[in-house]
Design an enzyme around this catalytic site. Structure first.
Site: not given
Length: 402
Positions: A35, A217, A295
């Site tokens: 990462e 929501y 993605d």
């Protein structure tokens, strides 16, 4: 050594990357996540986890970690932008769960990331590792990092998002496709919204109007409300969850909308604002011992609410396919993963583009026809929410011992 399972390097510590490493390690495959950030930082705000995504979290052993923070909305409530008239409503509890064999959840993205990280174990994540290039050497794959260090593995998975360094390194740079719209997101503590009686029950709100739409929501166990407001914006080109927008801009964009919508927007202090991009479907995700996921492989607009769900499906399928591979058969396994996943994600990319226009029709015959179609939504979306990514793999997909 010829029969050993491959070691896998995963680039990207988001939902897809962490889920991939968990799935691989559960099947006895050595996997490390690289990462670029100095911490697995929370990104975005809330996400919807459909039954198809929930099954993947359950397979990874992570669903139990989210029980306290996830919310199960009672229904999806489609409303008219100005009058508040209910156009159509669909149950998201009871009938939904019975039909699709798993619940529909709304949850903070950061909660999902932290649950995945806890399940994986932080010792399997290397932070501050910015990928600069990836090379398939024929007998393995090498990641070259920005600081000059390298890591070698039998396979590399690029799970590093829409601006994937892995994809650019292997397939060459390709521009993302700008939708001409911006999305504003924020999490609002429920105490700021206590005056809104509509929020007495957990509901997925969808307010559809001319040229823009608004979705809200509850998340965080009902302690916060997440919203997404999508507006036309040809000039804002920054694709980043951390870029700040202005509440005044939002209120101006939704002038004349129902008081519920404007009250939620007014309670927001610092919304994030990002230009909405996707990508054209790629002809292939894999080259040799390198593949793409989430993605990085199939960036889609948020109008099906399936981005995170599809990354989870990718991760579990890839883990099951690679879990049965040897270093010699890695390339075949990556091709098999891609052949399983690409047809579905291509359809979702196209559907997410189409939904943007569907949600933003002006009042009139087209909007009325849309509302009539919304009545059949559970049947129309059954192919998404009822999908069993593991079931397609056959008996070999049985869960590995935990």
């Amino acid at each position: 050594m010829a029969g050993r399972r491959p070691c896998v390097a995963v680039v990207g510590g988001g939902i897809g990357g962490l889920a991939t490493a968990i799935g691989l390690r559960r099947r006895g495959v050595d996997a490390v996540v690289y990462e670029q950030s100095r911490a697995v930082a929370p990104q975005g705000a809330g996400i919807a986890v459909g039954a198809n995504g929930h099954r993947m979290l359950r397979e990874l052993g992570v669903a139990r970690r989210l029980q306290d923070s996830a919310v199960a909305p009672l229904r999806a409530d489609f409303r008219h932008w100005s009058t508040g008239r209910r156009m159509v409503v669909h149950a998201l509890s009871g009938a939904y769960e019975e039909r699709f064999k798993a619940p529909f959840w709304t949850v903070e993205r950061s909660a999902v990331q932290q649950a995945l990280l806890a399940e994986l174990g932080p010792e399997h994540v290397r932070l501050g590792a910015r990928c600069a290039a990836v090379e398939d050497t024929g007998h393995g794959a090498v990641i070259r990092f920005a600081d000059g260090t390298e890591a070698e593995a039998d396979a590399v998975v690029g799970a590093d998002g829409i601006h994937s360094a892995v994809r650019d390194s292997v397939f060459g740079p390709e521009a993302a496709v700008f939708s001409g719209t911006s999305g504003y997101r924020a999490l609002i503590p429920m105490e700021r919204l206590a005056h809104l009686p509509e929020l007495a029950e957990p509901v997925l709100w969808l307010w559809l109007g001319p040229g823009r739409h608004f979705i809200a929501y509850p998340v965080a166990g009902g302690r916060a409300l997440n919203f997404l407001a999508v507006v036309p914006d040809r000039d804002w080109l920054i694709e980043s969850w951390s870029t700040q927008g202005e509440t005044s801009e939002l209120l101006a964009a939704f002038d004349g909308w129902h008081p519920f919508v404007t009250a939620v927007l007014a309670a927001c202090e610092r919304p994030s604002r990002w230009a909405l991009y996707d990508r054209e479907p790629q002809r292939t995700w894999s080259r040799g011992r390198v593949t793409l996921l989430g993605d990085a492989a199939h960036a889609m607009l948020p109008h099906h609410g399936q981005g995170a769900n599809q990354a989870l499906e990718d991760a579990v399928v890839l883990a099951h396919v690679l879990g049965g591979a040897t270093p010699r058969t890695v390339t075949e396994a990556l091709r098999a993963y891609e052949q399983i996943r690409r047809p579905r994600t291509r359809l979702l990319q196209a559907g997410s583009r189409k939904n943007a226009g569907c949600f933003q029709l002006p009042d009139g015959p087209e909007a009325q026809a849309r509302n009539e179609r919304l009545a059949a939504l559970p049947d129309d979306l059954a192919w998404i929410h009822g999908h069993d990514a593991l079931g397609l793999l056959g008996p070999a997909s049985a869960s590995a011992p935990v």
